[in-house]
Design an enzyme around this catalytic site. Structure first.
Site, PDB file in Angstrom:
ATOM      1  N   ASP A  40       0.849  -1.190   0.000  1.00 29.08           N
ATOM      2  CA  ASP A  40       0.000   0.000   0.000  1.00 29.08           C
ATOM      3  C   ASP A  40       0.887   1.243   0.000  1.00 29.08           C
ATOM      4  OD1 ASP A  40      -3.240   0.398   1.042  1.00 29.08           O
ATOM      5  OD2 ASP A  40      -1.908   2.139   0.957  1.00 29.08           O
ATOM      6  N   SER A  92     -10.348   5.802  -5.347  1.00 26.20           N
ATOM      7  CA  SER A  92     -11.697   5.220  -5.320  1.00 26.20           C
ATOM      8  C   SER A  92     -12.848   6.224  -5.204  1.00 26.20           C
ATOM      9  CB  SER A  92     -11.792   4.231  -4.152  1.00 26.20           C
ATOM     10  OG  SER A  92     -11.712   4.927  -2.917  1.00 26.20           O
ATOM     11  N   THR A 107      -2.893   5.393 -11.099  1.00 31.73           N
ATOM     12  CA  THR A 107      -3.010   4.261 -10.165  1.00 31.73           C
ATOM     13  C   THR A 107      -3.897   3.152 -10.724  1.00 31.73           C
ATOM     14  OG1 THR A 107      -2.537   5.499  -8.160  1.00 31.73           O
ATOM     15  CG2 THR A 107      -3.949   3.582  -7.913  1.00 31.73           C
ATOM     16  N   THR A 137     -15.700  -2.606  -9.611  1.00 25.37           N
ATOM     17  CA  THR A 137     -16.917  -1.959  -9.128  1.00 25.37           C
ATOM     18  C   THR A 137     -18.067  -2.124 -10.128  1.00 25.37           C
ATOM     19  OG1 THR A 137     -17.858   0.249  -8.774  1.00 25.37           O
ATOM     20  CG2 THR A 137     -15.926   0.153 -10.139  1.00 25.37           C
ATOM     21  N   ASP A 138     -19.303  -2.005  -9.617  1.00 25.40           N
ATOM     22  CA  ASP A 138     -20.465  -2.038 -10.514  1.00 25.40           C
ATOM     23  C   ASP A 138     -20.573  -0.747 -11.336  1.00 25.40           C
ATOM     24  OD1 ASP A 138     -21.230  -0.279  -8.491  1.00 25.40           O
ATOM     25  OD2 ASP A 138     -23.185  -1.212  -8.112  1.00 25.40           O
ATOM     26  N   LYS A 166     -11.589   2.360 -13.860  1.00 25.94           N
ATOM     27  CA  LYS A 166     -11.801   0.984 -13.401  1.00 25.94           C
ATOM     28  C   LYS A 166     -12.187   0.090 -14.594  1.00 25.94           C
ATOM     29  CE  LYS A 166     -11.681  -0.530  -9.755  1.00 25.94           C
ATOM     30  NZ  LYS A 166     -10.566  -1.090  -8.916  1.00 25.94           N
ATOM     31  N   GLY A 295     -22.298  14.483 -14.107  1.00 27.26           N
ATOM     32  CA  GLY A 295     -22.394  13.117 -14.647  1.00 27.26           C
ATOM     33  C   GLY A 295     -22.895  12.097 -13.633  1.00 27.26           C
TER      34      GLY A 295
HETATM   35  P1  NAD Z   1      -9.933   3.110  -0.484  1.00 21.79           P
HETATM   36  O1  NAD Z   1      -9.772   4.408  -1.207  1.00 21.79           O
HETATM   37  O2  NAD Z   1     -10.487   3.108   0.895  1.00 21.79           O
HETATM   38  O3  NAD Z   1      -8.504   2.382  -0.383  1.00 21.79           O
HETATM   39  C1  NAD Z   1      -7.597   2.342  -1.455  1.00 21.79           C
HETATM   40  C2  NAD Z   1      -6.253   1.904  -0.922  1.00 21.79           C
HETATM   41  O4  NAD Z   1      -5.332   1.855  -2.040  1.00 21.79           O
HETATM   42  C3  NAD Z   1      -5.647   2.874   0.100  1.00 21.79           C
HETATM   43  O5  NAD Z   1      -5.125   2.172   1.195  1.00 21.79           O
HETATM   44  C4  NAD Z   1      -4.540   3.575  -0.679  1.00 21.79           C
HETATM   45  O6  NAD Z   1      -3.447   4.000   0.135  1.00 21.79           O
HETATM   46  C5  NAD Z   1      -4.121   2.488  -1.667  1.00 21.79           C
HETATM   47  N1  NAD Z   1      -3.503   3.065  -2.879  1.00 21.79           N
HETATM   48  C6  NAD Z   1      -3.987   4.081  -3.633  1.00 21.79           C
HETATM   49  N2  NAD Z   1      -3.132   4.353  -4.645  1.00 21.79           N
HETATM   50  C7  NAD Z   1      -2.105   3.468  -4.529  1.00 21.79           C
HETATM   51  C8  NAD Z   1      -0.915   3.244  -5.291  1.00 21.79           C
HETATM   52  N3  NAD Z   1      -0.615   3.992  -6.359  1.00 21.79           N
HETATM   53  N4  NAD Z   1      -0.091   2.240  -4.907  1.00 21.79           N
HETATM   54  C9  NAD Z   1      -0.387   1.471  -3.821  1.00 21.79           C
HETATM   55  N5  NAD Z   1      -1.471   1.660  -3.052  1.00 21.79           N
HETATM   56  C10 NAD Z   1      -2.334   2.640  -3.408  1.00 21.79           C
HETATM   57  O7  NAD Z   1     -10.764   2.189  -1.461  1.00 21.79           O
HETATM   58  P2  NAD Z   1     -11.856   1.071  -1.123  1.00 21.79           P
HETATM   59  O8  NAD Z   1     -13.172   1.711  -1.011  1.00 21.79           O
HETATM   60  O9  NAD Z   1     -11.349   0.206  -0.051  1.00 21.79           O
HETATM   61  O10 NAD Z   1     -11.854   0.256  -2.501  1.00 21.79           O
HETATM   62  C11 NAD Z   1     -10.928  -0.821  -2.703  1.00 21.79           C
HETATM   63  C12 NAD Z   1     -11.156  -1.401  -4.085  1.00 21.79           C
HETATM   64  O11 NAD Z   1     -12.494  -1.875  -4.195  1.00 21.79           O
HETATM   65  C13 NAD Z   1     -10.964  -0.399  -5.215  1.00 21.79           C
HETATM   66  O12 NAD Z   1     -10.327  -1.049  -6.281  1.00 21.79           O
HETATM   67  C14 NAD Z   1     -12.380   0.016  -5.578  1.00 21.79           C
HETATM   68  O13 NAD Z   1     -12.458   0.388  -6.937  1.00 21.79           O
HETATM   69  C15 NAD Z   1     -13.134  -1.263  -5.306  1.00 21.79           C
HETATM   70  N6  NAD Z   1     -14.559  -1.100  -4.937  1.00 21.79           N
HETATM   71  C16 NAD Z   1     -14.926  -0.236  -3.937  1.00 21.79           C
HETATM   72  C17 NAD Z   1     -16.265  -0.136  -3.577  1.00 21.79           C
HETATM   73  C18 NAD Z   1     -16.722   0.751  -2.443  1.00 21.79           C
HETATM   74  O14 NAD Z   1     -17.939   0.872  -2.196  1.00 21.79           O
HETATM   75  N7  NAD Z   1     -15.836   1.380  -1.689  1.00 21.79           N
HETATM   76  C19 NAD Z   1     -17.240  -0.898  -4.246  1.00 21.79           C
HETATM   77  C20 NAD Z   1     -16.808  -1.767  -5.266  1.00 21.79           C
HETATM   78  C21 NAD Z   1     -15.476  -1.866  -5.589  1.00 21.79           C
END
Ligand code: NAD
Ligand code: TYD
Length: 356
Positions: A40, A92, A107, A137-138, A166, A295
């Site tokens: 991370d 995200s 990223t 993600t959806d 994504k 959007g």
């Molecule tokens: P988040 O933003 O809470 O966490 C993202 C993590 O990635 C953080 O710890 C950040 O430090 C790390 N990160 C960011 N850029 C980075 C890089 N360049 N190198 C290494 N680490 C990096 O996100 P989340 O809500 O936990 O989502 C996690 C995954 O799940 C994502 O891929 C997101 O697209 C997907 N997702 C999220 C949701 C939701 O509701 N939150 C729903 C569906 C899918």
């Protein structure tokens, strides 16, 4: 037989974030014979305090690094013998993607391709038994009208820079499977809620604002619909798919739990009035309708019947119960909230919502 029995070392990216921390916790505690490396960058959204309870476990290791740095990622794969990757690291937040899309390209797209390249080079021509699991993600499916539901066959139609990045990463993952035979699996999940979510997203932001009597900035008329899933149910689904999912497949994950934003916000206000001993109706007065998000997708709804049918997954937590638990968690973790809402967060808040 479950693959974990054979998997000795796995890489989880983004494990210090919201969903990633729940996935890391589940894997480290459930599979003591499997070493878990959490990679991370610790952006504003990544917080090692999310993993305090498991940081001393012997099968857990944290590595700070940036997936955009291709040389670093290649070296990490040379230093370890990863059998599997669960890739969650991402930018995200949709609102941030609107003001700064390039971070999302770096990223979410380039970072993902760097990981795919490293896995491909490391696993070579015989990647049997290995797996690259991409968490998506959806939102890649775009926006629904009043009717309909996203299935795994729904055409991609992203509208925000976040969902476009994504979608692009999903396409690269499939392309590496089709072109190079990389063993991959993808899941597309609906909106998650629960503990350790950064308070820029709807639920933790509004819980925090209600607590401190700050305005609740509802975009547009609050008519947009989201399909909410308890984050630990998402983590359980990831565990199942990682171990039992079919290589090359996509699985949708969601809780059949659609809420109009304004209805959800009013429910949160009622629960918070009760928990904070306020006169009923007090917190609703904080609702402030603001300019709509550019959007703004109207409605998301996920059909997760494939996951339920093929792998036997079902959501375990009813929404009202999960929402109560989530509110309780944020109310009792003031220190965590104060830590993550200082510094950069204050600048972001002012840019996004103006001075309050
Ligand atoms: P988040 O933003 O809470 O966490 C993202 C993590 O990635 C953080 O710890 C950040 O430090 C790390 N990160 C960011 N850029 C980075 C890089 N360049 N190198 C290494 N680490 C990096 O996100 P989340 O809500 O936990 O989502 C996690 C995954 O799940 C994502 O891929 C997101 O697209 C997907 N997702 C999220 C949701 C939701 O509701 N939150 C729903 C569906 C899918
Ligand atoms: P969010 O938590 O950002 O998730 P996503 O945009 O990925 O679905 O937002 C959830 C819904 O809440 C979305 O329709 C936008 C809306 N929203 C607001 O009305 N006000 C806010 O301040 C935020 C952050 C979100």
């Amino acid at each position: 037989m479950a693959k974990t029995k054979e998997m000795k070392e796995i890489l989880i990216t983004g494990g210090a974030g919201f969903i990633g921390s729940h996935v890391v916790r589940l894997f480290v505690t459930k599979y003591p014979a499997c070493r878990v490396v959490n990679l991370d960058k610790l952006t504003y959204a990544g917080n090692l305090a999310n993993l305090k309870d498991i940081e001393d476990m012997p099968n857990y290791r944290f590595v700070r690094g940036d997936i955009v740095d291709g040389d670093f990622v290649q070296q990490l794969f040379r230093d370890h013998q990863f059998d599997g990757v669960i890739h969650l690291a991402a930018e995200s937040h949709v609102d941030r993607s609107i003001s700064n899309p390039m971070e999302f390209v770096f990223t979410n797209v380039i970072g993902t391709v760097n990981l795919l390249n490293a896995a491909r080079h490391c696993w070579g021509d015989s990647p049997q038994g290995k797996l690259f699991y991409h968490v998506s993600t959806d939102e890649v499916y775009g926006s629904l009208g009043k009717e309909g539901i996203f299935t795994e066959e729904t055409r991609y139609d992203p509208h925000s820079p976040y969902s476009a990045s994504k979608a692009s990463s999903d396409h690269f993952v499939r392309a590496y499977h089709d072109t190079y035979g990389l063993p991959v699996v993808i899941s597309n999940c609906s909106n998650n809620y629960g503990s350790f979510q950064f308070p820029e997203k709807l639920l933790p932001l509004f819980i925090n604002n209600i607590r401190y009597n700050k305005p609740l900035p509802v975009y547009g008329k609050g008519e947009n619909v989201r399909d909410w899933l308890w984050v630990e149910d998402h983590a359980r689904a990831i565990d199942l798919i990682f171990h039992r999912g079919r290589v090359g497949e996509t699985y949708n994950i969601g809780g059949h739990n659609e809420w109009r934003n304004i209805d959800l916000i009013r429910l949160m206000c009622r629960i918070m009035d009760r928990k904070l001993d306020r006169t009923p109706g007090t917190s609703e007065k904080l609702i402030t309708f603001v300019k709509d998000r550019a959007g703004h997708d109207l409605r998301y709804a996920i059909d997760s019947s494939k996951l339920q049918r093929d792998l036997g997954w079902t959501p375990s937590v009813q929404f009202e119960e999960g929402l109560e638990k989530t509110i309780d968690w944020y109310l009792s973790h003031e220190e965590w909230l104060n830590n993550v809402t200082s510094g950069d967060y204050l600048r972001y808040y002012e840019e996004q919502y103006g001075k309050r």
